[in-house]
Design an enzyme around this catalytic site. Structure first.
Site, mmCIF file in Angstrom:
data_model
loop_
_atom_site.group_PDB
_atom_site.id
_atom_site.type_symbol
_atom_site.label_atom_id
_atom_site.label_comp_id
_atom_site.label_asym_id
_atom_site.label_seq_id
_atom_site.Cartn_x
_atom_site.Cartn_y
_atom_site.Cartn_z
ATOM 1 N N GLU A 137 -11.322 -25.400 -17.432
ATOM 2 C CA GLU A 137 -12.292 -26.354 -17.980
ATOM 3 C C GLU A 137 -13.649 -25.672 -17.997
ATOM 4 O O GLU A 137 -14.065 -25.080 -16.993
ATOM 5 C CB GLU A 137 -12.351 -27.619 -17.107
ATOM 6 C CG GLU A 137 -13.467 -28.578 -17.511
ATOM 7 C CD GLU A 137 -13.542 -29.827 -16.637
ATOM 8 O OE1 GLU A 137 -12.539 -30.197 -15.991
ATOM 9 O OE2 GLU A 137 -14.628 -30.439 -16.596
ATOM 10 N N GLU A 142 -23.607 -30.948 -19.333
ATOM 11 C CA GLU A 142 -23.245 -32.208 -18.688
ATOM 12 C C GLU A 142 -24.414 -32.630 -17.819
ATOM 13 O O GLU A 142 -25.014 -31.810 -17.150
ATOM 14 C CB GLU A 142 -22.004 -32.010 -17.815
ATOM 15 C CG GLU A 142 -21.586 -33.258 -17.096
ATOM 16 C CD GLU A 142 -20.429 -33.020 -16.135
ATOM 17 O OE1 GLU A 142 -19.804 -34.002 -15.750
ATOM 18 O OE2 GLU A 142 -20.178 -31.878 -15.754
HETATM 19 C C1 LIG Z 1 -16.643 -36.603 -19.528
HETATM 20 O O1 LIG Z 1 -16.995 -35.332 -19.389
HETATM 21 C C2 LIG Z 1 -16.926 -34.757 -18.110
HETATM 22 C C3 LIG Z 1 -17.283 -33.344 -18.350
HETATM 23 O O2 LIG Z 1 -17.409 -32.712 -17.301
HETATM 24 C C4 LIG Z 1 -15.573 -34.881 -17.483
HETATM 25 O O3 LIG Z 1 -15.583 -34.451 -16.152
HETATM 26 C C5 LIG Z 1 -15.127 -36.263 -17.553
HETATM 27 O O4 LIG Z 1 -13.772 -36.322 -17.227
HETATM 28 C C6 LIG Z 1 -15.331 -36.868 -18.899
HETATM 29 N N1 LIG Z 1 -15.237 -38.231 -18.755
HETATM 30 C C7 LIG Z 1 -14.607 -38.913 -19.601
HETATM 31 C C8 LIG Z 1 -14.811 -40.228 -19.376
HETATM 32 O O5 LIG Z 1 -13.954 -38.515 -20.525
#
Ligand SMILES: *[C@@H]1O[C@H](CO)[C@@H](O)[C@H](O)[C@H]1NC(C)=O
Ligand SMILES: *[C@@H]1O[C@H](CO)[C@@H](O)[C@H](O)[C@H]1NC(C)=O
Ligand SMILES: *[C@@H]1O[C@H](CO)[C@@H](O)[C@H](O)[C@H]1NC(C)=O
Ligand SMILES: *[C@@H]1O[C@H](CO)[C@@H](O)[C@H](O)[C@H]1NC(C)=O
Length: 281
Positions: A137, A142
């Site tokens: 990942e 973020e």
């Molecule tokens: C949104 O993005 C973050 C990126 O780090 C991730 O950890 C998370 O799972 C994501 N959340 C959703 C709600 O998709």
């Protein structure tokens, strides 16, 4: 968890345009405006991170105008008007994922605006969700609540770490072990300390800018350039047919393969752009 919608739901439009290039760095995909509807899938799924959000599908998002596109602009955003019940589901929002997967590649994200405000948690990232964390990942950008962590981070399976020193990058490393099982899955992150306009209100006040990722088997680099930055490379900002990342200067974050076999810790990844919410503090 309780979010007073009147103060926490302030979200402004998210515009994105990405230009994707293949391993040889000639342009392979250019996703602009309405093209996002073909290139990305709207995922009406429960939030894997338990954010307080209700992801809607594309038809619902379009009918609620949570997404809107013209020939050259794509907007995704969260509902910012509904007063929510404290016991009900979260705020309507959108999460999009590419139909294509990318291994070694360069992607440039041209973003005039990002969500800002209390509780907003936008992210642009790449992962192999069905194979997490073995497929790796990369969180390109973020951040929460306008502030920390405005950082780029890798999350991997064990036996992948970054050197503690000697890395040529503009940002500052926080943790060096990328393994999701250590440090509470903090990953190996680099704070983008060099530029306070890389996120939140500062980003929006200057018309945003460009984030770029280059993933090879030897390193993963992340760059950020403000809009109007004279040093921003024109091949990146124009979405040129060919690009040369060797002219792009020192990256904001640099993740070398010194103590991490990137080729085995990263599989083909999707690009995901999501906007969720967290509890206000
Ligand atoms: C949104 O993005 C973050 C990126 O780090 C991730 O950890 C998370 O799972 C994501 N959340 C959703 C709600 O998709
Ligand atoms: C939908 O959003 C776009 C972009 O913000 C705006 O121009 C348009 O007027 C909106 N449409 C409706 C029906 O509200
Ligand atoms: C970005 O991160 C740095 C380092 O943590 C912090 O000092 C700065 O306030 C952050 N900027 C924004 C806009 O969040
Ligand atoms: C850890 O990764 C290195 C390469 O970075 C490799 O040589 C070594 O065999 C790996 N160790 C384990 C236990 O997988």
């Amino acid at each position: 968890m309780k979010i007073p919608a009147a103060t926490c739901g302030l979200v402004l439009p998210f515009f994105a345009r990405s230009v994707l290039a293949g391993a040889t760095y000639s342009l392979s995909d250019s996703i602009v405006g309405e093209g996002f509807y073909n290139a990305f899938n709207f995922e009406a799924i429960p939030d894997p991170t338990n954010g307080r959000v209700n992801y809607v599908d594309q038809a619902t998002a379009q009918s609620l105008n949570l997404t809107y596109a013209t020939s050259n602009t794509f907007i995704m955003r969260a509902d910012d008007t509904t007063v929510l019940s404290s016991s009900g589901p979260g705020r309507n929002s959108v999460r999009i994922r590419t139909n294509n997967q990318y291994t070694t590649h360069v992607a440039v994200f041209d973003m005039p605006h990002m969500p800002q405000g209390c509780g907003t948690w936008p992210a642009v990232w790449e992962t192999a969700e069905s194979n997490w964390p073995d497929g790796g990942e990369v969180d390109i950008v973020e951040g929460v609540n306008n502030v920390e962590p405005n950082q780029s981070t890798l999350h991997t399976s064990p036996n992948c770490s970054m050197p503690a020193s000697g890395v040529t990058q503009l940002g500052t490393a926080v943790y060096t072990d990328c393994d999701t099982t250590v440090n509470g899955n903090a990953g190996c992150g680099v704070k983008l300390t060099e530029d306070y306009n890389s996120f939140g209100p500062g980003f929006n006040n200057i018309g945003g800018g460009w984030y770029a990722i280059e993933r090879t088997n030897n390193y993963i680099s992340i760059w950020f350039w403000e809009r109007g930055d004279a040093s921003a490379p024109s091949d990146a900002t124009s979405g040129a047919a060919t690009i040369d990342t060797s002219n792009w200067g020192t990256p904001a974050a640099y993740f070398p393969n010194t103590d991490c076999d990137l080729a085995t810790h990263f599989a083909a990844n999707d690009i995901i752009i999501n906007l969720t919410f967290c509890e206000c503090s």
